[in-house]
Design a protein around this motif. Structure first.
Motif, PDB file in Angstrom:
ATOM      1  N   THR A 162     -72.993   0.513  -0.346  1.00  0.00           N
ATOM      2  CA  THR A 162     -72.155   1.127  -1.383  1.00  0.00           C
ATOM      3  C   THR A 162     -72.897   1.195  -2.708  1.00  0.00           C
ATOM      4  O   THR A 162     -72.824   2.196  -3.432  1.00  0.00           O
ATOM      5  N   TYR A 166     -74.045   4.462  -4.865  1.00  0.00           N
ATOM      6  CA  TYR A 166     -73.751   4.620  -6.286  1.00  0.00           C
ATOM      7  C   TYR A 166     -75.022   4.949  -7.071  1.00  0.00           C
ATOM      8  O   TYR A 166     -75.006   5.834  -7.949  1.00  0.00           O
ATOM      9  N   GLU A 186     -67.469   8.794  -9.762  1.00  0.00           N
ATOM     10  CA  GLU A 186     -66.109   8.283  -9.937  1.00  0.00           C
ATOM     11  C   GLU A 186     -65.490   7.861  -8.612  1.00  0.00           C
ATOM     12  O   GLU A 186     -64.715   6.891  -8.560  1.00  0.00           O
ATOM     13  N   LEU A 187     -65.806   8.563  -7.540  1.00  0.00           N
ATOM     14  CA  LEU A 187     -65.219   8.257  -6.247  1.00  0.00           C
ATOM     15  C   LEU A 187     -65.591   6.867  -5.741  1.00  0.00           C
ATOM     16  O   LEU A 187     -64.895   6.310  -4.888  1.00  0.00           O
ATOM     17  N   LEU A 188     -66.669   6.305  -6.234  1.00  0.00           N
ATOM     18  CA  LEU A 188     -67.131   5.004  -5.765  1.00  0.00           C
ATOM     19  C   LEU A 188     -66.635   3.844  -6.626  1.00  0.00           C
ATOM     20  O   LEU A 188     -66.928   2.686  -6.322  1.00  0.00           O
ATOM     21  N   LEU A 189     -65.894   4.126  -7.679  1.00  0.00           N
ATOM     22  CA  LEU A 189     -65.456   3.081  -8.603  1.00  0.00           C
ATOM     23  C   LEU A 189     -64.105   2.504  -8.204  1.00  0.00           C
ATOM     24  O   LEU A 189     -63.267   3.188  -7.600  1.00  0.00           O
ATOM     25  N   ASP A 190     -63.903   1.241  -8.561  1.00  0.00           N
ATOM     26  CA  ASP A 190     -62.597   0.613  -8.404  1.00  0.00           C
ATOM     27  C   ASP A 190     -61.584   1.366  -9.273  1.00  0.00           C
ATOM     28  O   ASP A 190     -61.883   1.725 -10.415  1.00  0.00           O
ATOM     29  N   ASP A 289     -62.301  -3.915  -1.971  1.00  0.00           N
ATOM     30  CA  ASP A 289     -63.379  -2.987  -2.311  1.00  0.00           C
ATOM     31  C   ASP A 289     -64.269  -2.739  -1.096  1.00  0.00           C
ATOM     32  O   ASP A 289     -64.674  -1.602  -0.829  1.00  0.00           O
ATOM     33  N   HIS A 293     -64.823   0.941   0.608  1.00  0.00           N
ATOM     34  CA  HIS A 293     -66.129   1.496   0.223  1.00  0.00           C
ATOM     35  C   HIS A 293     -66.132   1.902  -1.259  1.00  0.00           C
ATOM     36  O   HIS A 293     -66.394   3.031  -1.628  1.00  0.00           O
ATOM     37  N   ARG A 294     -65.837   0.934  -2.114  1.00  0.00           N
ATOM     38  CA  ARG A 294     -65.846   1.158  -3.546  1.00  0.00           C
ATOM     39  C   ARG A 294     -66.395  -0.091  -4.224  1.00  0.00           C
ATOM     40  O   ARG A 294     -66.589  -1.131  -3.574  1.00  0.00           O
ATOM     41  N   GLU A 296     -67.048  -2.390  -8.243  1.00  0.00           N
ATOM     42  CA  GLU A 296     -66.732  -2.664  -9.639  1.00  0.00           C
ATOM     43  C   GLU A 296     -68.043  -2.870 -10.382  1.00  0.00           C
ATOM     44  O   GLU A 296     -68.806  -3.787 -10.058  1.00  0.00           O
TER      45      GLU A 296
END
Length: 376
Positions: A162, A166, A186-190, A289, A293-294, A296
């Motif tokens: 992940t 990013y 943005e799609l990968l953020l909490d 998370d 698949h995201r 912080e």
């Protein structure tokens, strides 16, 4: 004189209705007799001591099918009870309801000591420390993966991949680099960090929390463009537990871009220049998370040059191109008596090693711009 059909003492008083038998309507057919639960013993059986006059017969209506039905009901009840029990005492740890903390970022522009060298993209890369770097996402390598006390091998691998996604989205995607897209990042953020991310993209500020360049690499498309899609990358990834329910990943990578002026028409000969960005990022993952698949993004420390010093790099990086040089000036002063809002602006001097880089060791990226002497 009594009737011939009646006994001499007359009809019995217990026979109402003119002597009709009240049990005459009952028919004791063979099926009724065979279904009886009691049967009289024979004379020989009654001669035995303490023998009862009748014996019980086995019930004929209880068949093997009834036994199977009862066993099936018991099996269903057992399965249902097991499912309920496992629902309350399952072996997996429940996700912890923890909110993501805001990103803290620092962006340091690195000013050149002289004019920025120019040339073709291929020549510049061949003579730079980035000559031995990998190209694109191939330079973002995963370390050896071993599970921790509270996270399995698969969970660690998910966290590392992940982070790699990013880094690729925020440092290598051409649309992100030129400011045309932010959605891949943005799609990968909490979700807890999306409001801060949106504010950083729409209204960047140098307050240490809302610099767009703390989240991603972005150039001003009105001034510069990519001279070649060949982006060189080298760096490291490491991970550790930050608690029984938190996994932390640290990335340290150097990205080398070839840029040119954003002018129409064919590129002028010798018009390309190199621009280097070192990003040290710290990520955190909880179990939710990892499942979704995201990530912080906790802290971001960025050094980028050549740029003017100081320069407003909160919204986009502002590279100095071939032949340009920084205006000689000292770092901005800080007034401890000022009561206005402090800024997170810093500045450094860009120096590049003249010798070819050796094999990459440790967490330090070869050929990376040197950090300021007093790092925050």
């Amino acid at each position: 004189m009594a009737d011939r059909g009646e006994p001499p003492e007359g009809p019995p008083e217990s026979a109402p209705g003119g002597g009709e038998d009240e049990y005459r309507s009952l028919v004791f057919d063979e099926s009724f007799v065979r279904a009886a639960r009691l049967k009289e013993f024979s004379a020989q059986e009654r001669m035995r001591d303490h023998a009862r006059a009748v014996r019980s017969l086995p019930a004929r209506g209880f068949r093997a099918g009834s036994k199977a039905a009862i066993a099936l009901v018991l099996l269903i009840a057992l399965a249902f009870g097991t499912a309920v029990y496992m629902g309350f005492r399952h072996p997996y740890q429940a996700p912890v309801g923890r909110r993501a903390e805001p990103l803290r970022s620092t962006v340091v522009p690195l000013a050149p000591q002289g004019a920025v060298p120019g040339g073709t993209a291929a020549d510049l890369l061949a003579k730079s420390p980035a000559a031995q770097f990998e190209t694109g996402a191939a330079g973002i390598n995963l370390p050896a993966i071993r599970g921790t006390d509270n996270f399995s091998d698969g969970q660690v691998e998910t966290a590392l991949t992940t982070v790699k996604d990013y880094l690729a989205a925020s440092s290598l995607d051409p649309d992100v680099l030129t400011g045309n897209a932010v959605r891949p990042v943005e799609l990968l953020l909490d979700p807890d960090q999306m409001a801060q991310f949106d504010r950083s993209m729409s209204r960047p500020d140098d307050d240490g929390q809302h610099a767009a360049t703390g989240w991603l690499v972005r150039f001003d498309p009105a001034k510069v463009a990519l001279a070649a899609p060949d982006i060189r990358v080298r760096g490291t990834l490491s991970y550790t537990e930050a608690g029984s329910d938190t996994l932390e990943v640290v990335s340290d990578h150097t990205f080398t871009y070839t840029l040119r002026p954003a002018v129409s028409g064919p590129q002028r000969a010798g018009g390309a220049s190199l621009f280097t960005v070192r990003r040290e990022l710290r990520f955190r993952f909880d179990r939710e998370d990892l499942r979704l698949h995201r990530l912080e993004l906790r802290t971001s420390y960025v050094q980028a040059g050549p740029q003017a010093c100081p320069a407003d790099t909160t919204g986009a990086l502002r590279p100095l191109l071939a032949g340009q040089h920084a205006v000689p000036r000292g770092p901005a002063g800080t007034d401890p008596y000022a009561t206005d809002r402090p800024t997170a602006a810093l500045c450094g001097t860009l120096t590049v090693s003249s010798q070819q880089p050796r094999a990459h060791q440790g967490s330090e990226a070869p050929g990376a711009p040197q950090s300021p002497r007093n790092r925050p």
